[in-house]
Structure formats: structure tokens, C-alpha cells
Design an enzyme around this catalytic site. Structure first.
Site, mmCIF file in Angstrom:
data_model
loop_
_atom_site.group_PDB
_atom_site.id
_atom_site.type_symbol
_atom_site.label_atom_id
_atom_site.label_comp_id
_atom_site.label_asym_id
_atom_site.label_seq_id
_atom_site.Cartn_x
_atom_site.Cartn_y
_atom_site.Cartn_z
ATOM 1 N N ASN A 1 0.927 -1.252 -0.093
ATOM 2 C CA ASN A 1 0.302 0.120 -0.080
ATOM 3 C C ASN A 1 0.912 1.190 -0.111
ATOM 4 O O ASN A 1 2.082 1.100 0.279
ATOM 5 C CB ASN A 1 -0.761 0.092 1.093
ATOM 6 C CG ASN A 1 -2.200 -0.860 1.225
ATOM 7 O OD1 ASN A 1 -2.069 -1.964 0.494
ATOM 8 N ND2 ASN A 1 -3.065 -0.463 1.973
HETATM 9 CA CA CA Z 1 -6.791 -2.317 3.845
#
Ligand code: CA
Ligand code: CTP
Length: 229
Positions: A34
């Protein structure tokens, strides 16, 4: 932030903080992750330490320095982050600021994968990572008395954050709007130095004015001190 008796408000309190992304290997040179700079989580760890807490930071791979006055454990993957957090229990509070990769590749290759232009799209089977916050929020024996999660949302921010509050067994969720039209910088808050958050608890939602991530950290640390006192 010093108490009348001269003591720091979080002296003697142990607080676990997660920060940064996790990296989930595909092969020795590639990973899934991420977006996360770790700035907000690291600032929170530092702010808690300034209030006297014994801060145990579990950090994924970030490009920033370990905060001063904090004990930092470095991990790569979500599974390692979960194991590190569990090993640090018990604690008086735990704050989950990490942007944990939701999926990992079911298999990671020991050798570097080679391109093969002829055989069509590469198929990767992704399996869900453990939810570290939910595991601690619902822990049967060692749940810290104060559990705080984050929610980075691009839409329906409050609604989604409330669902996370109850679903993950948290006492509070720090919700932030990471949509590109949130008005903070040109591209939302990801990687930036400013943040606008709403603190969501069972009793309501408190939206703070836009401020620096350092100021968010100090205000959240003060709130933790109030709750933990
Ligand atoms: Ca997440
Ligand atoms: N979190 C966690 N472990 C995971 C995923 C999330 O501990 N495997 C924590 C984050 O650190 C954060 C909170 O859960 O405190 C919410 O993370 P977020 O990514 O917003 O929520 P998810 O439950 O992963 O849902 P989604 O990404 O689908 O919105």
C-alpha cells in the site's frame, strides 16, 4: 502536558504503535504494497514518547528515521507485523496506523521471475492477510484497554469508519479522507505533511481542523493520555 505532580501523563504506560506499509513478496525483487510514508504513525509514536510512554513501534519498510525515544521493531510483511505486535502484548494501548497490504501472493518465488511475452497475462493468486487490528481488538485474553485504528477512505468516510470501529473491536477510529478532492494538497493526504481527521468513538464523531501530521500526533497522544489516565 506535565501533570501537577511533575510526572508525564503517560509515564509507566506501554503503548504499541504500527506504522508504514507492509511489503508482500512476489519474488526476490518484487512486492505488493500500500502507499504509506509512515509519517503519521511515526509522529504518533514520538508524541506518545514525549508524554512519557514506553512506546513499542512496529514499522514496515519506510524511508524515514526511527523516532527518538521509541523502541522500534522493523518488519516487512503483514504476518511479521502481526507476530511482532502479539509478542509485544500486554500493553495499555495499541494504535494501528500501518497501511497493511490486504493481500499477499499465495506463493512467492525463490528465484526472480522472468518475463515471457508469449504466454498471456501473468496469473497471481492473492490471499487475504490477517487483520492485525481486528485480531487485537477481539483478543480474548490480552486486549489492551485502549485500541485505536485508522481508516483511510475515499468515499462515505464516516459510514465506513463506523463499520470498522465495531467490526474490528476498536475503541476509536481515526478516519481520514484520502480522496484526491479532499482539499489537502493536490493529491490527498498520502505522503503529505498535513492531515484532516475525524476521531470516531461509540459516543460520536469529532472532526479536527486541518493541521500538520505532527499536530495530529500531539493531539491524539493527549487524547490517549486522557483516556488512559
Ligand atoms: Ca486495507
Ligand atoms: N489493518 C490491520 N491489518 C490489516 C488491515 C488493516 O491492522 N490486515 C488496520 C489498519 O492499520 C487500520 C485499520 O485496520 O488501523 C483499517 O485499515 P483499512 O485499510 O482502512 O481497512 P480494511 O479493513 O483493510 O478495509 P479496506 O482496505 O477494504 O477498506
Amino acid at each position: 502536558s506535565i501533570l501537577a505532580n511533575g510526572a508525564l501523563p503517560l509515564a509507566g504506560k506501554r503503548v504499541i504503535v504500527t506504522s508504514g506499509p507492509t511489503h508482500e513478496p512476489i519474488d526476490p525483487v518484487r512486492y505488493i504494497a500500500n502507499r504509506s510514508s509512515g509519517k503519521q504513525g511515526h509522529a504518533i509514536a514520538g508524541a506518545l514518547a514525549s508524554l512519557g510512554a514506553d512506546v513499542q513501534l512496529v514499522s514496515g519498510p519506510v524511508a524515514i528515521n526511527d523516532p527518538i525515544g521509541v523502541t522500534t521493531t522493523h518488519v516487512e510483511t503483514a504476518q511479521q507485523m502481526r507476530d511482532a505486535v502479539e509478542a509485544l502484548l500486554p500493553a495499555d494501548a495499541a494504535i494501528f496506523a500501518a497501511a497493511v497490504a490486504d493481500w499477499r501472493s499465495e506463493k512467492s518465488s525463490c528465484e526472480k521471475m522472468k518475463k515471457d511475452g508469449s504466454s498471456g497475462p501473468l496469473q497471481l493468486a492473492l490471499v487475504e492477510n490477517p487483520d492485525i487490528l481486528a485480531g487485537i481488538g477481539h483478543h480474548s485474553t490480552k486486549r489492551p484497554p485502549l485500541v485505536i485504528g485508522f481508516a483511510a477512505e475515499t468515499e462515505k468516510v464516516l459510514e465506513n469508519a463506523r463499520t470498522k470501529l465495531t467490526g474490528k473491536g476498536a475503541d476509536a477510529i481515526v478516519a481520514n479522507d484520502v480522496s484526491t478532492d479532499s482539499g489537502i494538497g493536490g493529491s490527498g493526504v498520502m505522503g503529505g505533511d498535513r492531515n484532516r481527521i475525524t476521531l470516531i468513538t461509540a459516543s460520536g464523531a469529532d472532526t479536527w481542523p486541518e493541521m500538520s501530521k505532527a499536530e495530529v500526533a500531539r493531539k491524539l497522544a493527549a487524547w490517549v493520555a486522557d483516556q488512559t489516565g
